[in-house]
Design a protein around this motif. Structure first.
Motif, short mmCIF file in Angstrom:
data_model
loop_
_atom_site.label_atom_id
_atom_site.label_comp_id
_atom_site.label_asym_id
_atom_site.label_seq_id
_atom_site.Cartn_x
_atom_site.Cartn_y
_atom_site.Cartn_z
N THR A 42 0.83 -1.20 0.00
CA THR A 42 0.00 0.00 0.00
C THR A 42 0.87 1.26 0.00
O THR A 42 0.59 2.22 -0.74
N THR A 43 1.91 1.26 0.81
CA THR A 43 2.80 2.42 0.88
C THR A 43 3.46 2.67 -0.47
O THR A 43 3.60 3.82 -0.92
N LEU A 44 3.86 1.61 -1.15
CA LEU A 44 4.47 1.75 -2.47
C LEU A 44 3.47 2.35 -3.46
O LEU A 44 3.79 3.30 -4.19
N LEU A 45 2.25 1.82 -3.48
CA LEU A 45 1.24 2.33 -4.41
C LEU A 45 0.93 3.80 -4.14
O LEU A 45 0.81 4.61 -5.06
N ARG A 46 0.79 4.16 -2.86
CA ARG A 46 0.49 5.55 -2.50
C ARG A 46 1.61 6.49 -2.92
O ARG A 46 1.37 7.61 -3.36
N THR A 47 2.84 6.01 -2.79
CA THR A 47 3.98 6.84 -3.20
C THR A 47 4.00 7.01 -4.72
O THR A 47 4.19 8.12 -5.23
N LEU A 48 3.79 5.93 -5.44
CA LEU A 48 3.77 6.02 -6.90
C LEU A 48 2.63 6.90 -7.40
O LEU A 48 2.77 7.59 -8.42
N ALA A 49 1.51 6.89 -6.67
CA ALA A 49 0.36 7.71 -7.06
C ALA A 49 0.53 9.18 -6.68
O ALA A 49 -0.33 10.00 -6.98
N GLY A 50 1.61 9.52 -6.00
CA GLY A 50 1.87 10.90 -5.65
C GLY A 50 1.22 11.37 -4.38
O GLY A 50 1.16 12.58 -4.12
N LEU A 51 0.72 10.44 -3.56
CA LEU A 51 0.03 10.83 -2.33
C LEU A 51 1.00 11.05 -1.17
O LEU A 51 0.59 11.57 -0.13
N GLN A 52 2.23 10.63 -1.33
CA GLN A 52 3.26 10.90 -0.33
C GLN A 52 4.60 10.88 -1.05
O GLN A 52 4.74 10.22 -2.09
N PRO A 53 5.59 11.61 -0.54
CA PRO A 53 6.89 11.65 -1.22
C PRO A 53 7.72 10.41 -0.92
O PRO A 53 7.61 9.82 0.17
N PRO A 54 8.56 10.00 -1.85
CA PRO A 54 9.50 8.92 -1.56
C PRO A 54 10.63 9.42 -0.68
O PRO A 54 10.90 10.62 -0.61
N LEU A 55 11.30 8.50 0.00
CA LEU A 55 12.49 8.86 0.74
C LEU A 55 13.66 9.12 -0.20
O LEU A 55 14.47 10.02 0.03
N SER A 56 13.74 8.33 -1.25
CA SER A 56 14.79 8.48 -2.25
C SER A 56 14.40 7.71 -3.49
O SER A 56 13.40 6.98 -3.50
N GLY A 57 15.18 7.87 -4.54
CA GLY A 57 14.89 7.21 -5.79
C GLY A 57 14.10 8.08 -6.74
O GLY A 57 13.76 9.23 -6.41
N THR A 58 13.77 7.55 -7.90
CA THR A 58 13.08 8.34 -8.92
C THR A 58 11.86 7.60 -9.47
O THR A 58 11.83 6.37 -9.53
N ILE A 59 10.85 8.40 -9.85
CA ILE A 59 9.64 7.90 -10.52
C ILE A 59 9.46 8.72 -11.78
O ILE A 59 9.29 9.94 -11.72
N ALA A 60 9.53 8.07 -12.93
CA ALA A 60 9.39 8.77 -14.21
C ALA A 60 8.16 8.26 -14.95
O ALA A 60 7.87 7.06 -14.95
N GLY A 61 7.44 9.17 -15.57
CA GLY A 61 6.29 8.79 -16.38
C GLY A 61 4.98 8.74 -15.62
O GLY A 61 4.00 8.20 -16.12
N ALA A 62 4.94 9.32 -14.41
CA ALA A 62 3.73 9.26 -13.60
C ALA A 62 2.88 10.53 -13.68
O ALA A 62 1.72 10.52 -13.32
N GLU A 63 3.45 11.62 -14.17
CA GLU A 63 2.82 12.92 -14.08
C GLU A 63 1.42 12.94 -14.72
O GLU A 63 1.28 12.75 -15.93
#
Length: 205
Positions: A42-63
């Motif tokens: 759930t935490t991973l999905l929420r982070t990918l959906a932009g509902l919380q910031p990641p601690l580190s790393g990158t997400i591309a193509g979600a905007e």
């Protein structure tokens, strides 16, 4: 455009739960997230959906490309089924709801108040919202909760149609949906320490 996640670390309540997550989700592809309860799906999905910031790393193509469906159905109880779908369609600048009504067998319920629906009917309506968003990447957290066998089949068919149209889906589920999908077990990415961090998902409603 693919969704590309590289070396992602995510936290729950300020505590890192997953680190080093790397994945790629291409148009037309479904990816099933697996792992025990509390493992961080759930935490991973929420982070990918932009509902919380990641601690580190990158997400591309979600905007502006992700539609997220969580445990809450997100319905307005005093609006009818059709009015709920119209409301969400307008939020995303759209109008069409007929395809969503048909996909989740809601025609006979169009004029029913959402607050009077059964748990399974509410879940179908909540999932139907995905179709009115027009967004190509679906993030789904245990989407089949409260669904009977027939409704699970409707959901799986909706996902297949979405993929066939070039959409993509990342689904956390413990059941077999019969999809042609890759699997990603989050267990190897679980954090091994409890160092406090600034990110938190406690405020999500």
């Amino acid at each position: 455009m693919p969704l590309i996640v590289t070396d992602l670390a995510v936290a729950r309540g300020g505590v890192p739960v997953l680190t080093g997550v790397t994945l790629r989700l291409d148009p037309g592809q479904a990816l099933i997230l697996r792992g025990p309860n509390g493992s961080g799906k759930t935490t991973l999905l929420r982070t990918l959906a932009g509902l919380q910031p990641p601690l580190s790393g990158t997400i591309a193509g979600a905007e502006d490309r992700i539609a997220y469906a969580a445990h809450s159905d997100g319905l307005k109880s005093m609006l009818s089924v059709a009015e709920n779908l119209i409301f969400w369609a307008r939020v995303f600048g759209r109008r069409e709801i007929d395809a969503a009504v048909q996909a989740f067998d809601l025609h006979d319920l169009r004029n029913r108040l959402a607050g009077t629906l059964s748990a399974g009917q509410k879940r179908r309506l909540g999932l139907a919202r995905l179709l009115v968003t027009g967004r190509p990447v679906w993030m789904l957290d245990e989407p089949t909760v409260s669904l009977d066998t027939g409704a699970v089949a409707l959901f799986a068919d909706a996902v297949r149609a979405h993929l066939a149209q070039g959409g993509a889906a990342l689904i956390a589920t413990h059941i077999e949906l019969g999809l042609d999908a890759a699997m990603l077990d989050v267990t190897p990415f679980r954090a091994t320490h409890d160092t406090r961090a600034g990110a938190s998902d406690e405020a999500f409603l």
